[in-house]
Scaffold this active site. Structure first.
Site, PDB file in Angstrom:
ATOM      1  CD  GLU A 297      -3.037  -8.954   0.464  1.00 55.91           C
ATOM      2  OE1 GLU A 297      -2.871  -7.737   0.656  1.00 55.91           O
ATOM      3  OE2 GLU A 297      -3.982  -9.610   0.939  1.00 55.91           O
TER       4      GLU A 297
ATOM      5  CB  ALA B 288      -0.890  -0.008   1.238  1.00 52.26           C
TER       6      ALA B 288
ATOM      7  N   GLY C 107       0.496  -5.682   0.044  1.00 54.12           N
ATOM      8  CA  GLY C 107      -0.383  -5.644  -1.122  1.00 54.12           C
ATOM      9  C   GLY C 107       0.354  -6.022  -2.404  1.00 54.12           C
TER      10      GLY C 107
ATOM     11  CD  GLU D 108      -0.373  -6.990   4.727  1.00 57.83           C
ATOM     12  OE1 GLU D 108       0.308  -7.960   5.125  1.00 57.83           O
ATOM     13  OE2 GLU D 108      -0.444  -6.676   3.525  1.00 57.83           O
TER      14      GLU D 108
END
Ligand code: NAD
Length: 699
Positions: free
Chosen positions: A106, A62, A103, A126
């Protein structure tokens, strides 16, 4: 400005993420990826799609610059980008190099294939900010890595080198040489062989003994993550991939993510994450200022702090010249460093060759001439102004022009120290915490004349030696110790009023402090405060001490300095650190109450916590208003990194914000009314009073 680039090479669409410094998945990047996938899907000349990074890395996850703004969740969010990638009808290949985190990983898991360059690093970190991977990571990673390996990564948040995952199916090819060229060759192979698209959502996941395994995991994770809900929720999310369909599991992940996101622990951890980055910024420095070069360091004094500080620089590969006045003291410090390196090797945390190379970087000396060419000197001699004066005068005469002269003083006036030299602009405070090679906090003390480039240099160097640095102005005790004085004195007052040492420590430890005030005082040494008080009385014989301070003096008069003398507020078995309640201390307190005509009363845990913590907040507020701290969040960093303040509460200033400043003020007014002897100590700091009246917060 484009944050993604699209082109086609040999029939393959190449989507390049380009959002320096870490290709954070900002709103613009997410939009760019979606548009590029659509373009590639509609271009009949394109047979496959490659997602690749730039800046030598795939993506750090992110974009933290969006944290706290609507952009962070603006459509398309990462969840839908990953879904669009996974459901693309042409093969999508992630070409991974460098960092592939959060992210970023991911997104790569949403791709049908992954190829990787040597040295890539993967993580789903995270959990470290109190969250779980919320873009399918908890459902996809176990499907490709297996439940146990995925759980390890997700619950620990630790970074794993791609090389360690060679035996798994996560990567479809390890590329040597040019990553993009290798990825394009791989894409051609996929197309030619008509390989079916590997969508992780379709993969089966299983475990031979799921119930027993997850019960064991929940028990062990629960035991070590008491006040932090995220690790257990990570477990719950991963377990869902065994008991639920992919879609249901994704819903479970989303629900758990939302619960964590709204929770106070994650808010506190996110606050600290951003605050740590913010703390590195020095306010008011000229934009022309550039850090100076520091390729070598001198340290004066090889005692507790000097030898610990030296270890930090050696570990960063920076040569250290360490000076003492006596050979025995020099040998002791050198031995301390050697013992540290031997221990690292014996614990297999360092290779013997590395330890040898690092110890070769240390040059012990008795001669100031050896400091003539060093770029930075840190003084860590006795805490005495006359001794510091002699040292700084020497440094001023031997050090080369432009060398930075730093002091590790914890209580003395840095401006006075700077005045002993003809170059006060080069003098700065570097207040390390003990043990200096372990504690992450560094207070960088900005003197009245400290040059901008000196501050920038020290802040940059702090990063290099893996410290979290916070700027403090010059005042008695700087940020941390100035605040702790009121905290400790409230603890002593409550002891006098009727609480016990153990009750006070327990109440604060239960609330989350790593150590109660009396255990901490025993660790630091009760004689330090005693000698400061004696110094103040000597300078100002009329100074009136509260009776509770006299109680600490009485303890010291008995030689109970703390752990180092085997007795303080507690007693300690020889060589042990376990604090044992001591009836002799209860007797001392009782006699003190009798002497001062104090009738003991019952004190609640709530009162103990509020009085100690709000004393911190009130002093923090003054520190902020006086400009000693640059920002409230810097104070939060000082307390969580240097004083064992619970990270899940986000630091004293954020905690006060949460309680509500008006509420804090009201409680303080109550304490002032009850405290007939020194109610004035509870007078609200003007900033606190103003913010409370305006309904505002510190942060
Ligand atoms: P220490 O007594 O362990 O070490 C001081 C060392 O300095 C001794 O080895 C002594 O021989 C040497 N020394 C004294 N005069 C000297 C001189 N003129 N030239 C060269 N060496 C000399 O003390 P310490 O705990 O390491 O503290 C050092 C400094 O760090 C002090 O200013 C102290 O306030 C500060 N500090 C200490 C702590 C802590 O927890 N110990 C924490 C932060 C800051």
């Amino acid at each position: 400005m484009h944050y993604t680039h699209y082109d086609t090479q040999q029939g393959v669409a190449v989507i390049r993420l380009d959002n320096p410094p870490v290709n954070g998945l900002s709103h613009a990047v997410r939009q760019g990826v979606v548009a590029a996938i659509r373009q590639a899907e509609t271009d009949s000349a394109v047979t496959a799609i490659i997602l690749v990074g730039s800046q030598n890395l795939f993506s750090g996850g992110a974009d933290m610059r969006e944290f706290g703004s609507p952009a962070v969740s603006a459509a398309p969010n990462l969840l839908s980008v990953t879904h669009i990638v996974e459901t693309a009808t042409k093969p999508v290949i992630a070409a991974i190099s460098g960092a592939c985190m959060g992210g970023g990983l991911e997104l790569a898991l949403g791709c049908h294939f992954r190829v990787v360059a040597a040295g890539a690093q993967l993580a789903l970190p995270e959990v470290k900010i109190g969250l779980l991977p919320g873009a399918g990571g908890t459902q996809r990673l176990p499907r490709i890595l297996g439940v146990e390996a995925a759980l390890n990564m997700i619950v620990s948040g630790e970074t794993v080198p791609a090389d360690m995952l060679k035996s798994t199916s996560l990567f479809d090819a390890f590329i040597e040489g040019d990553l993009l060229a290798g990825a394009i060759a791989f894409a051609h192979q996929v197309v030619v062989e008509k390989r079916p698209l590997k969508r992780m959502r379709d993969l089966k996941v299983s475990h031979p003994k799921p119930d027993a395994f997850f019960m064991f995991v929940r028990n062990s994770v629960g035991a070590v993550s008491k006040n932090y809900p995220a690790p257990l929720k990570c477990v719950e999310a991963v377990q869902a991939c065994l008991t639920q369909s992919f879609e249901e599991g994704m819903q479970t992940e989303a629900r758990l993510f939302a619960e964590l996101y709204m929770g106070s622990e994650s808010q506190a951890l996110r606050h600290l994450f951003l605050s740590e980055r913010q703390a590195a910024k020095v306010e008011g420095v000229s934009s022309d200022a550039k850090p100076r070069k520091v390729a070598s360091v001198g340290i004066i004094g090889a005692g507790t702090m000097g030898s610990g500080i030296a270890i930090n620089f050696l570990l960063a590969g920076i040569p250290v010249t360490m000076l003492e006045t006596q050979q025995t003291a020099l040998d002791r410090g050198t031995q301390h460093i050697a013992d540290y390196l031997v221990e690292r090797v014996s614990k297999r945390k360092m290779k013997p060759e590395k330890a040898q190379a690092l110890s070769a970087l240390l040059k012990p000396t008795l001669s100031y001439d050896d400091l003539a060419q060093v770029d930075l000197v840190i003084e860590a001699v006795f805490e005495n102004m006359d001794v510091k004066k002699a040292v700084f005068e020497q440094l001023d005469s031997v050090c080369k022009p432009g060398a930075i002269l730093a002091s590790n003083t914890s209580t003395l006036d840095l401006n006075q120290i700077a005045s002993f030299t003809r170059r006060p602009q080069d003098v700065v405070g570097t207040h390390f915490f003990s043990p200096a090679n372990v504690m992450k906090l560094l207070e960088v003390v900005r003197g009245a004349k400290t040059a901008d480039d000196v501050l920038l240099t020290v802040m940059q160097l702090a990063k290099k030696i893996k410290k979290t640095a916070v700027i403090s102005g010059v005042c008695d005790g700087f940020i941390g110790n100035r605040m702790i004085a009121g905290y400790g004195s409230e603890a002593c007052k409550m002891l006098e009023e009727g609480a016990t040492v153990q009750q006070i420590d327990k109440a604060l430890e239960k609330w989350g402090m790593a150590m109660g005030p009396f255990r901490m005082a025993d660790l630091a040494g009760n004689d330090i405060g005693w000698s400061i008080r004696k110094g103040i009385t000597q300078q100002n014989p009329g100074h009136v001490w509260p009776s509770s301070a006299l109680l600490s003096d009485k303890l010291c008069e008995l030689g109970r300095f703390g752990q180092k003398t085997g007795a303080g507020w507690y007693s300690y078995a020889k060589g042990k650190r376990e604090a044992m309640p001591d009836p002799a201390v209860d007797d001392l307190v009782e006699a003190h109450r009798l002497e001062h005509g104090i009738t003991a009363r019952k004190i609640s845990s709530t009162e103990i916590v509020q009085r100690c913590i709000f004393a911190l907040v009130n002093e923090g507020s003054k520190i902020l208003e006086e400009g000693i701290a640059q920002r409230a969040s810097d104070i939060d960093i000082v307390y969580t990194f240097g004083y064992g303040f619970p990270a899940y509460r986000g630091g004293p200033m954020l905690y006060a914000d949460r309680v509500g400043l008006l509420e804090v003020q009201r409680a303080m007014e109550g304490f002032a009314r009850n405290d007939t002897a020194s109610g004035a100590a509870w007078a609200s700091a003007p900033l606190l009073a103003r913010l409370a009246a305006e309904g505002q917060t510190f942060n």
